[in-house]
Design an enzyme around this catalytic site. Structure first.
Site, PDB file in Angstrom:
ATOM      1  N   CYS A 146       0.802  -1.239   0.000  1.00 32.36           N
ATOM      2  CA  CYS A 146       0.000   0.000   0.000  1.00 32.36           C
ATOM      3  C   CYS A 146       0.826   1.277   0.000  1.00 32.36           C
ATOM      4  O   CYS A 146       0.319   2.335  -0.335  1.00 32.36           O
ATOM      5  CB  CYS A 146      -0.954   0.003   1.192  1.00 32.36           C
ATOM      6  SG  CYS A 146      -0.158   0.402   2.766  1.00 32.36           S
ATOM      7  N   CYS A 193       3.789   3.241   4.389  1.00 28.14           N
ATOM      8  CA  CYS A 193       4.915   3.227   5.331  1.00 28.14           C
ATOM      9  C   CYS A 193       6.224   3.676   4.704  1.00 28.14           C
ATOM     10  O   CYS A 193       7.283   3.476   5.285  1.00 28.14           O
ATOM     11  CB  CYS A 193       5.084   1.803   5.843  1.00 28.14           C
ATOM     12  SG  CYS A 193       5.523   0.697   4.484  1.00 28.14           S
ATOM     13  N   CYS A 213       7.592  -1.203   6.498  1.00 29.71           N
ATOM     14  CA  CYS A 213       6.866  -2.312   7.125  1.00 29.71           C
ATOM     15  C   CYS A 213       7.515  -3.659   6.848  1.00 29.71           C
ATOM     16  O   CYS A 213       7.200  -4.651   7.494  1.00 29.71           O
ATOM     17  CB  CYS A 213       5.412  -2.334   6.674  1.00 29.71           C
ATOM     18  SG  CYS A 213       5.189  -2.825   4.964  1.00 29.71           S
ATOM     19  N   LEU A 268      22.214 -18.737  -3.291  1.00 28.21           N
ATOM     20  CA  LEU A 268      22.142 -18.391  -4.714  1.00 28.21           C
ATOM     21  C   LEU A 268      23.112 -17.232  -4.887  1.00 28.21           C
ATOM     22  O   LEU A 268      22.908 -16.148  -4.327  1.00 28.21           O
ATOM     23  CB  LEU A 268      20.704 -18.011  -5.098  1.00 28.21           C
ATOM     24  CG  LEU A 268      20.483 -17.549  -6.525  1.00 28.21           C
ATOM     25  CD1 LEU A 268      21.071 -18.521  -7.539  1.00 28.21           C
ATOM     26  CD2 LEU A 268      19.002 -17.363  -6.804  1.00 28.21           C
ATOM     27  N   GLN A 311     -17.456   5.781  13.282  1.00 28.40           N
ATOM     28  CA  GLN A 311     -18.315   6.801  12.678  1.00 28.40           C
ATOM     29  C   GLN A 311     -19.477   7.146  13.609  1.00 28.40           C
ATOM     30  O   GLN A 311     -20.271   8.011  13.306  1.00 28.40           O
ATOM     31  CB  GLN A 311     -18.899   6.278  11.347  1.00 28.40           C
ATOM     32  CG  GLN A 311     -17.891   6.134  10.229  1.00 28.40           C
ATOM     33  CD  GLN A 311     -18.490   5.465   9.008  1.00 28.40           C
ATOM     34  OE1 GLN A 311     -18.199   4.323   8.716  1.00 28.40           O
ATOM     35  NE2 GLN A 311     -19.320   6.165   8.249  1.00 28.40           N
ATOM     36  N   ARG A 362     -19.995   2.561   1.179  1.00 30.73           N
ATOM     37  CA  ARG A 362     -20.369   3.744   0.390  1.00 30.73           C
ATOM     38  C   ARG A 362     -21.574   3.502  -0.533  1.00 30.73           C
ATOM     39  O   ARG A 362     -21.506   2.702  -1.453  1.00 30.73           O
ATOM     40  CB  ARG A 362     -19.164   4.161  -0.451  1.00 30.73           C
ATOM     41  CG  ARG A 362     -19.084   5.650  -0.680  1.00 30.73           C
ATOM     42  CD  ARG A 362     -17.718   5.999  -1.214  1.00 30.73           C
ATOM     43  NE  ARG A 362     -17.539   7.443  -1.214  1.00 30.73           N
ATOM     44  CZ  ARG A 362     -16.379   8.048  -1.346  1.00 30.73           C
ATOM     45  NH1 ARG A 362     -15.281   7.348  -1.489  1.00 30.73           N
ATOM     46  NH2 ARG A 362     -16.303   9.365  -1.344  1.00 30.73           N
ATOM     47  N   GLU A 370     -21.578  10.014  -1.524  1.00 29.40           N
ATOM     48  CA  GLU A 370     -21.867   8.713  -2.111  1.00 29.40           C
ATOM     49  C   GLU A 370     -22.420   8.751  -3.539  1.00 29.40           C
ATOM     50  O   GLU A 370     -22.110   7.866  -4.339  1.00 29.40           O
ATOM     51  CB  GLU A 370     -22.868   7.965  -1.218  1.00 29.40           C
ATOM     52  CG  GLU A 370     -22.287   7.618   0.136  1.00 29.40           C
ATOM     53  CD  GLU A 370     -23.353   7.221   1.133  1.00 29.40           C
ATOM     54  OE1 GLU A 370     -23.458   6.040   1.456  1.00 29.40           O
ATOM     55  OE2 GLU A 370     -24.101   8.122   1.585  1.00 29.40           O
TER      56      GLU A 370
HETATM   57  C1  LIG Z   1       3.787  -6.085  -2.606  1.00 32.27           C
HETATM   58  C2  LIG Z   1       4.581  -7.087  -3.339  1.00 32.27           C
HETATM   59  C3  LIG Z   1       4.298  -7.335  -4.648  1.00 32.27           C
HETATM   60  C4  LIG Z   1       5.053  -8.257  -5.359  1.00 32.27           C
HETATM   61  N1  LIG Z   1       4.771  -8.485  -6.666  1.00 32.27           N
HETATM   62  C5  LIG Z   1       5.512  -9.369  -7.373  1.00 32.27           C
HETATM   63  C6  LIG Z   1       5.276  -9.608  -8.739  1.00 32.27           C
HETATM   64  O1  LIG Z   1       4.395  -9.011  -9.323  1.00 32.27           O
HETATM   65  N2  LIG Z   1       6.049 -10.506  -9.380  1.00 32.27           N
HETATM   66  C7  LIG Z   1       7.050 -11.186  -8.758  1.00 32.27           C
HETATM   67  O2  LIG Z   1       7.731 -11.970  -9.389  1.00 32.27           O
HETATM   68  N3  LIG Z   1       7.301 -10.976  -7.463  1.00 32.27           N
HETATM   69  C8  LIG Z   1       6.550 -10.092  -6.760  1.00 32.27           C
HETATM   70  N4  LIG Z   1       6.802  -9.888  -5.436  1.00 32.27           N
HETATM   71  C9  LIG Z   1       7.831 -10.679  -4.823  1.00 32.27           C
HETATM   72  C10 LIG Z   1       9.088  -9.900  -4.730  1.00 32.27           C
HETATM   73  O3  LIG Z   1       9.709  -9.765  -5.956  1.00 32.27           O
HETATM   74  C11 LIG Z   1       9.876 -10.702  -3.751  1.00 32.27           C
HETATM   75  O4  LIG Z   1       9.370 -10.319  -2.494  1.00 32.27           O
HETATM   76  C12 LIG Z   1      11.299 -10.470  -3.762  1.00 32.27           C
HETATM   77  O5  LIG Z   1      11.898 -10.595  -4.967  1.00 32.27           O
HETATM   78  C13 LIG Z   1      11.977 -11.287  -2.711  1.00 32.27           C
HETATM   79  O6  LIG Z   1      13.204 -10.708  -2.637  1.00 32.27           O
HETATM   80  P1  LIG Z   1      13.927 -10.362  -1.304  1.00 32.27           P
HETATM   81  O7  LIG Z   1      15.279  -9.945  -1.714  1.00 32.27           O
HETATM   82  O8  LIG Z   1      13.186  -9.408  -0.508  1.00 32.27           O
HETATM   83  O9  LIG Z   1      13.946 -11.778  -0.626  1.00 32.27           O
HETATM   84  P2  LIG Z   1      13.711 -12.159   0.862  1.00 32.27           P
HETATM   85  O10 LIG Z   1      12.338 -11.862   1.254  1.00 32.27           O
HETATM   86  O11 LIG Z   1      14.776 -11.621   1.692  1.00 32.27           O
HETATM   87  O12 LIG Z   1      13.889 -13.723   0.758  1.00 32.27           O
HETATM   88  C14 LIG Z   1      12.958 -14.550   0.136  1.00 32.27           C
HETATM   89  C15 LIG Z   1      13.355 -16.010   0.344  1.00 32.27           C
HETATM   90  O13 LIG Z   1      14.527 -16.304  -0.381  1.00 32.27           O
HETATM   91  C16 LIG Z   1      15.596 -16.730   0.464  1.00 32.27           C
HETATM   92  N5  LIG Z   1      16.810 -16.109  -0.076  1.00 32.27           N
HETATM   93  C17 LIG Z   1      16.948 -14.791  -0.345  1.00 32.27           C
HETATM   94  N6  LIG Z   1      18.136 -14.596  -0.956  1.00 32.27           N
HETATM   95  C18 LIG Z   1      18.729 -15.795  -1.062  1.00 32.27           C
HETATM   96  C19 LIG Z   1      19.961 -16.236  -1.634  1.00 32.27           C
HETATM   97  N7  LIG Z   1      20.785 -15.397  -2.235  1.00 32.27           N
HETATM   98  N8  LIG Z   1      20.241 -17.543  -1.593  1.00 32.27           N
HETATM   99  C20 LIG Z   1      19.398 -18.423  -1.006  1.00 32.27           C
HETATM  100  N9  LIG Z   1      18.229 -18.060  -0.452  1.00 32.27           N
HETATM  101  C21 LIG Z   1      17.887 -16.766  -0.491  1.00 32.27           C
HETATM  102  C22 LIG Z   1      15.194 -16.240   1.815  1.00 32.27           C
HETATM  103  O14 LIG Z   1      15.765 -17.005   2.819  1.00 32.27           O
HETATM  104  C23 LIG Z   1      13.698 -16.337   1.769  1.00 32.27           C
HETATM  105  O15 LIG Z   1      13.302 -17.639   2.030  1.00 32.27           O
HETATM  106  C24 LIG Z   1       6.085  -8.959  -4.713  1.00 32.27           C
HETATM  107  C25 LIG Z   1       6.370  -8.709  -3.383  1.00 32.27           C
HETATM  108  C26 LIG Z   1       5.640  -7.788  -2.694  1.00 32.27           C
HETATM  109  C27 LIG Z   1       5.965  -7.533  -1.271  1.00 32.27           C
HETATM  110  S1  FES Z   2       3.289  -1.101   2.277  1.00 35.47           S
HETATM  111 FE1  FES Z   2       1.438  -1.138   3.378  1.00 35.47          FE
HETATM  112  S2  FES Z   2       2.110  -0.745   5.376  1.00 35.47           S
HETATM  113 FE2  FES Z   2       3.925  -0.954   4.285  1.00 35.47          FE
END
Ligand SMILES: Cc1cc2nc3c(=O)[nH]c(=O)nc-3n(C[C@H](O)[C@H](O)[C@H](O)COP(=O)(O)OP(=O)(O)OC[C@H]3O[C@@H](n4cnc5c(N)ncnc54)[C@H](O)[C@@H]3O)c2cc1C
Ligand code: FES
Ligand code: FES
Length: 1315
Positions: free
Chosen positions: A100, A103, A125, A420, A776, A920, A1260
């Protein structure tokens, strides 16, 4: 922890047998046990290699440095640290899923990829607190505030009326702040693109976009001085550095490590690899998969420099695993100009559709792939891209062995003790074409329903496939990703050959076996979509030689969307009424923009407050057999668990005369998500964790009734909410009608999606209970609390509310749930209690918009004149009839049409869902939508333009409606005629027809729909009190309405300023409470602003009357202060109170009218939709504040668009559990779902003689203009069906999501042709 102490004298090594906790910095004293030398020592943490480990992190927020040691759980996010530990409430939270944008904060982070500090907007968040080492954060508090001055972004969003409830505003501001810091000269497109992760439920975005685009270089460039001012408050230049040491933090049984190199990482993996550990990259995966874990060990990869390496060679590009998605996009774009790497541009474009800017700033490509490895059903876009591009991944193991794997091979690798490490991509031949696709439930910030990638080596002349191609799909089923058979079949074949295409489609169809997961789009759609995407690809390859009509399949209406723009005109201002009628920003808009506006959610009762979390059922239509809460009770930090038996008074959160609705269930479970009890704990996280440990056993399980259809089948009804409505003689009229049709329509539910979730807190005082509640309806909370506690009088309950972060009807009765739960918790623990729902609980526990199903029979003439209508309609009440709004149906269903004979039977279906409630325009909106759908049906039957049918049936001025409402000011006919002209409806009809005849796979449609919306005052009751301070004449107002973004405070202040003739700056609106605003009814029905303004006028009259004799005693030229002080000196009461209890002779005091023309375009093959243009002509009377009214109109309209197009509620058919309970699955409109061209004109010179100072209601009614959106889409679908000679009537039920639109177009792969 090192536990060896060496004596410097005798070199004896001692084991420290002290009870030392990690992070303990004390100096200890002891004597050497051998030589008795007095020793003084400190303990340092070292890892097993003897390297010193740092047991704290340092970072700065708005220039102030913070050090955090082992005090918090590794799961603590930056947002919760800001809000709960530092009490900085400007940063808002809503979803805690990255979905959203509320944050967002700015983070100045050292980017190891290029060795530079970068400013990134990040979702606090999801950002782990322990990843913050060395980062400089700027939050909303750091960029401008009331005391030191607002910054330009805050000012512009306020001045452009870009705030309503204000909950989303700090996130919007911080997103823009970050953009300007990084790119001071953005173009409008960059600005619009950058807002993909910021949701707003109130404004409809136009005003926010206008404010933000005012910084664009193609608007008015911002100068450097101004930019520096933007940064003003975060003056600190101190350069924080990330620690060079490995970091190790421990809190109870969870440990956090930040290794600085691969060797340290490997040793951690060796040491902890067999435990429940998690590698942390961006940690954004927790926004999608919240229930992974629990983990004992967290290993943060962010500080390992070599994982950021990007190596570019002519024959290879190698990218380290810590490169974030946004950085990857930049790398791909940069390198796409190198020979053979132009395909990287395609991948970069696709990756730009992942999540949103904030998430992509933190998320890494490797985290994404690892998520796919762990959750194979995850429709990873990174996987699609890398598998299509034949990337090679490198995995390292803690034992030093590395392996390479393709992305597909990677999916079957065990990741335990593995990292990875990197990926490599190679150049492609000139003949290789790569294309990828992603079809989502809305235009951005959404996961794919189906995504696809195609890599083909093709002879450019003959379109022959030269080698084994790659056809990759996501979203089909967890184990499917390659269409191997189709790939094999196509080798050596020419794609220009239609029979090859047909065979390939046949093979592909046989390979694609989608699973039937109820949360996904239907299997039929996903198969059809996969085939369509392949067809699109083939058409693109063959585009120079195909039938030009099919070219329309190639482009994407999402990618090609133009920049949106909005225009508006207001009614003429009336300077004689100033500040009334003057367009002006909301009084607290600046405070909302600076995060200083305080909501109940932001309040802290006291240091010893407890937090509550509900225990929810996971099944419906059964009984509770047993509850095992032993694990939860023993969780440290859990203080008490309360159930129905612990309620001291009545077990109902609603007071009489409402039918009781259980606060906590007794044994019968009505719905999944119902509250069993409440856990009270020292923190919200502990309470939530404890709730997960509760084991509920069920018995007597029966299949749940989850919709009106099941309800009708099982005869599951509440008593009829109103008597059957009869007007005229419908049966006779039907018999005599030349034409008779029958049909039905289903209008589904919609979540409120207010951004401040339901919450309340309560404190026991000597007077009774103080309850702050996001409600409300103050009175209802007071009465509910009294009854649930069994108090003898309600004057012991003091309820307060300053403002809400959105409500839309959802906090009328449902707010009582958190309030009553909090007071029962407070009663039992003698401590202040806060019950604040997280988004998932809010979704599961709270009811939503009532779904309506209507069966109808219409009699009409051959000219389309309505003669009789019979409706049997059913409303899905959920498990309680409390809030049903069926009674308004008969008064609204006629809309603007005159039909002489009516019969309506209203039925309330009981289902196993939470009690549905007002959203609404409840009742009004479905009634109008059903009528408009019936008009469409008549038009189709007669093969006429629906507008003709609309016009032929319009009421005339002076007509009286079936419920006895005289239409003395009826003007819908004028509005329709006017908007028909100003929107060029007729010209555009012709243009659309031509477009449709030239384009097989894109279709357009246009529709005009009007409204009559009755505003009823009877039965309403509100008060207003005005207090004038003798010292300086300043004024305070307290009134019975609740500010929830609709600008009620501003309107009342405007009215008061006008009536008393004082500057509006002299007026302050006070927090509403149950003492000053006693007995007031709920704020809702679009009437409160007007009625409270009227009460204010009456107060002013009292004051002015009291002042009248005083005026005569003053010399001419006296000021307001002179008058006030003189009155005071003569003993005049400087306060007034008025109680308003209006009565009207007719059902409605007056009616609001409006008309809307919408043009839509659909992609027939995918079902994607764009609203090209919407024109609204609205009769808002003499708007008290046209800016505010415009915002309400835009917000309501866009909320209605969400209802029709993107917002789908789904339940598990077996358990009844809500499947769409977060931002990942539930999709309200974003900035790129609104009309591209949005024009709103308020009718000029049309004061409402029956309104307050000439005004009309606004909150509304504009939502009820959105059937024009639905029918514009329907017209486009009809055009698609015409292509296959299937242009028969069909019903467009809501929501018309991409899948239902595509399916309604009757797309069949056998229609896929080239020539
Ligand atoms: C609001 C929202 C919308 C999203 N929309 C999409 C979308 O449209 N399409 C899409 O493809 N993705 C989408 N995602 C997913 C997003 O791309 C992933 O959250 C993100 O890529 C995960 O990456 P991270 O670096 O935060 O991984 P983390 O959350 O840190 O890790 C994810 C997992 O991978 C493991 N990990 C991380 N790095 C490594 C590594 N190098 N080696 C081994 N294990 C590892 C972690 O231990 C964990 O289990 C969305 C996510 C959110 C929050
Ligand atoms: S994106 Fe919704 S509270 Fe962080
Ligand atoms: S103003 Fe954006 S959510 Fe209310």
């Amino acid at each position: 922890m090192s536990d060896l102490i060496k004596c410097p004298n005798c070199l004896t090594e001692h084991v420290a047998d002290l009870n030392i906790k990690p992070g303990d910095k004390r100096t200890f004293k002891a004597n050497c046990k051998t030589c008795q030398l007095p020793l003084k020592f400190k303990l340092y943490q070292v890892d097993h290699r003897g390297l010193i480990e740092q047991d704290y992190i340092k970072f700065s927020i708005n220039g102030i440095e913070y050090t955090v040691s082992n005090t918090l759980s590794p799961r603590t996010t930056l947002a919760s640290y800001l809000r709960d530990t530092l009490n900085m409430k400007g940063t808002k939270i809503m979803c805690e899923e990255g979905g959203c944008g509320a944050c967002l904060v700015n983070a100045e982070i050292f980017d190891h990829s290029d060795g530079q500090f970068k400013n990134l907007s990040i979702n606090s968040c999801l950002f782990p607190l322990y990843s913050c080492d060395g980062i400089k954060f700027t939050t909303i508090e750091g960029i401008g505030c009331k005391k030191t001055g607002f910054n330009d972004i805050q000012k512009r969003i306020a001045e452009n009326n870009g705030t309503q409830c204000g909950w989303c505003t700090p996130g919007m501001v911080m997103n823009m702040y970050n953009l300007l810091i990084e790119n001071p000269r953005p173009k409008k497109k960059e600005i619009e693109d950058s807002m993909d992760g910021n949701l707003c439920r109130c404004t409809g975005y136009r005003s926010i976009l206008t404010a933000m685009k005012s910084f664009a270089t193609d608007e008015k460039p911002i100068d450097i001085e101004e930019l520096n001012k933007l940064k003003c408050l975060n003056k600190s230049n101190q350069c924080l550095k990330t620690s060079k040491n490995n970091i190790h933090l421990i809190k109870e049984d969870e440990q956090w490590f930040t290794p600085k190199d691969i060797e340290s990482l490997n040793s951690l993996l060796n040491q902890y690899g067999s435990m429940a550990y998690k590698l942390v990259s961006g940690n954004t995966g927790t926004g999608v998969y919240k229930n992974d874990g629990p983990f004992q060990i967290y290993i943060d990869l962010k500080s390992i420099e070599e994982l950021y390496e990007i190596q570019k060679y002519p024959a290879l590009v190698k990218i380290g695993s810590q490169v974030t998605l946004n950085n990857l996009i930049n790398v791909f774009n940069d390198y796409s100009s190198s020979p053979g790497f132009d395909y990287l541009r395609v991948l970069a474009h696709h990756l730009g559709k992942i999540a949103n800017r904030g998430v992509r700033n933190s998320a890494t490509w490797s985290g994404n792939l690892c998520m796919k490895n762990i959750h194979q059903e995850f429709p990873s876009d990174v996987f699609i891209c890398l598998e299509t591009a034949n990337a090679l991944l490198t995995l390292t193991s803690s034992n030093g062995i590395s392996i390479n794997a393709t992305p597909l091979e990677f999916l079957s690798k065990d990741l335990r003790s593995r990292l990875l490490y990197s990926m490599s991509l190679k150049p492609m031949s000139d003949q290789t074409i790569i294309r990828t696709y992603k079809i989502m439930p809305r235009s951005q910030n959404a996961h794919a329903y189906v995504n696809a990638g195609f890599r083909f080596e093709i002879d450019r002349n003959t379109q022959t496939v030269l080698s084994l191609p790659s056809i990759v799909f996501g979203g089909i089923n967890p184990s499917f990703s390659h269409a191997f058979n189709t790939e094999k079949y196509l080798v050596g074949k020419s794609l220009m050959n239609e029979s090859v295409l047909n065979s390939a489609l046949e093979i592909l169809k046989s390979e694609i076996q989608p699973d039937n997961d109820p949360v996904l789009a239907s299997p039929e759609y996903r198969v059809s979509l996969a085939l369509s995407l392949f067809y699109k690809f083939v058409l693109e390859i063959c585009q120079n030689k195909i039938n030009p009509k099919f070219l329309s399949a190639i482009s994407s209406i999402i990618d090609d969307r133009q920049l949106s723009q909005g225009t508006h005109t207001f009614p003429d201002e009336d300077p004689s009424l100033y500040p009334v009628t003057k367009p002006s920003p909301k009084l607290n808009a600046y405070l909302q923009a600076s995060g200083e506006a305080e909501y109940t959610f932001d309040k802290v009762a006291s240091n010893n407050q407890l937090e509550g979390a509900f225990i929810l059922t996971e099944k419906s239509n059964c009984k509770i057999d047993s509850i095992d809460d032993s694990l939860a009770r023993n969780l440290p930090g859990v203080v008490k668990i309360i159930y129905a038996k612990d309620i001291p008074g009545k077990n109902s959160f609603l007071p009489e005369p409402f039918p009781p609705e259980l606060l906590f269930i007794e044994d019968q479970v009505d719905y999944a998500g119902q509250a069993v009890g409440l856990i009270l704990a020292e923190s919200h996280q502990i309470a939530l964790n404890a709730a997960k440990l509760i084991k509920l056993k069920y018995k007597d399980e029966k299949p749940p009734i989850l919709n009106v259809f099941d309800g009708i089948k099982s005869a599951s009804f509440f008593p009829k909410p109103i008597d059957d409505f009869k007007y005229g003689d419908p049966d006779a009229a039907l018999k005599n009608s030349p034409c008779i049709i029958d049909g039905d329509i289903f209008l589904d539910s919609q979540a409120h999606f207010y951004m401040e979730n339901q919450n309340a807190f309560c404190r026991e005082t000597e007077d009774g209970y103080d309850v702050h509640c996001s409600t409300q309806w103050i009175d209802l909370v007071q009465n509910g609390v009294q009854e649930v506690l069994g108090l003898s009088t309600c004057n012991r309950v003091n309820v307060k509310i300053k403002q809400l972060g959105g409500a839309y009807g959802g906090k009328i009765t449902r707010a009582n749930i958190t309030a009553t739960a909090a007071v029962v918790g407070c009663y039992h623990t003698n401590r202040p209690v806060r019950v604040a729902l997280n988004l998932n609980t809010n979704f599961n526990l709270i009811g939503k918009r009532f779904p309506w199903y209507a069966k109808y029979k219409i009699g009409f003439g051959t000219d389309g004149k309505l003669l009789a209508i019979k409706i049997e309609w059913y409303c899905d009440a959920g498990n309680s009839p409390s809030d049903n709004s069926m009674s308004v149906g008969p008064a609204f269903v006629d809309n603007v049409y005159n039909c002489p004979n009516w019969f309506i039977s209203s039925n309330l279906v009981r289902t196993n869902l939470p009690a549905n409630t007002a959203v609404r325009s409840p009742g009004f909106f479905p009634s109008i939508a059903i009528m408009e759908s019936m008009i469409e049906h008549v038009a189709k039957y007669l093969d006429k333009d629906p507008l003709e049918i609309r016009q032929i049936n319009l009421y005339k001025k002076g007509d009286v409606t079936p419920v006895g409402q005289p239409l003395d000011y009826f003007n819908a006919d004028e509005l329709i005629n006017s908007i028909r002209k100003t929107s060029d409806y007729d010209i555009r009809l012709g243009i659309i027809e031509k477009f449709n005849s030239e384009n097989r796979w894109k279709k357009r449609g246009i529709s005009l729909t009007p409204i009559k919306w009755g505003v009823g005052w009877t039965g309403a009751y509100y008060n207003c009190s005005i207090a004038i301070y003798a010292k300086d004449g300043s004024i305070s107002i307290s009134h019975g309405g609740v500010e929830m973004g609709q600008g009620i405070h501003t309107k009342v202040a405007q009215v008061c300023a006008y009536e008393l003739g004082v500057p509006i700056e002299n007026i302050s609106i006070k927090t509403a409470d149950s003492f000053n605003n006693l007995n007031a009814m709920t704020t809702g029905g679009s009437i409160t602003s007007e009625l409270v303004s009227q009460a204010c006028i009456e107060c002013c009259k009292i004051i002015l009357k009291n002042f009248e004799p005083i005026r005569k005693l003053l010399p001419s030229g006296y000021t307001w202060v002179d008058l006030v002080q003189k009155a005071f000196s003569m003993g005049v009461d400087l306060a007034a109170r008025y109680w308003l209890y209006p009565q009207t002779e007719y059902p409605f005091r007056y009616c609001v009218y409006g008309a809307c023309v919408t043009e839509a375009e659909i992609d027939v093959l995918t079902g994607e939709t764009q609203i090209l243009r919407s024109d609204i002509l609205y009769d808002g009377g003499k708007c008290t504040n046209p800016e505010i009214d415009l915002g309400q109109a835009e917000g309501a309209f866009v909320m209605g668009m969400g209802f029709w197009l993107t917002e789908k509620i789904k339940h598990d058919p077996k358990t009844g559990l809500l499947l769409t309970n977060g931002t990942w699955e539930y999709k309200p409109p974003t900035t790129k779902d609104i009309p591209i061209d949005f024009r709103i004109n308020f009718l000029k010179n049309n004061p409402n003689p029956l309104g307050v100072l000439g005004s009309k209601a606004i909150g509304e009614p504009p939502l009820c203009l959105t059937p024009s959106v639905a029918f514009a889409v329907k017209r486009a679908i009809e055009a698609a069906r015409k292509e296959i000679n299937k242009d028969e009537f069909f019903t467009l039920n809501s929501p018309a999501t991409v899948d239902s639109i595509q399916q309604l177009c009757l797309v069949d792969y056998r229609q896929f042709k080239l020539f």
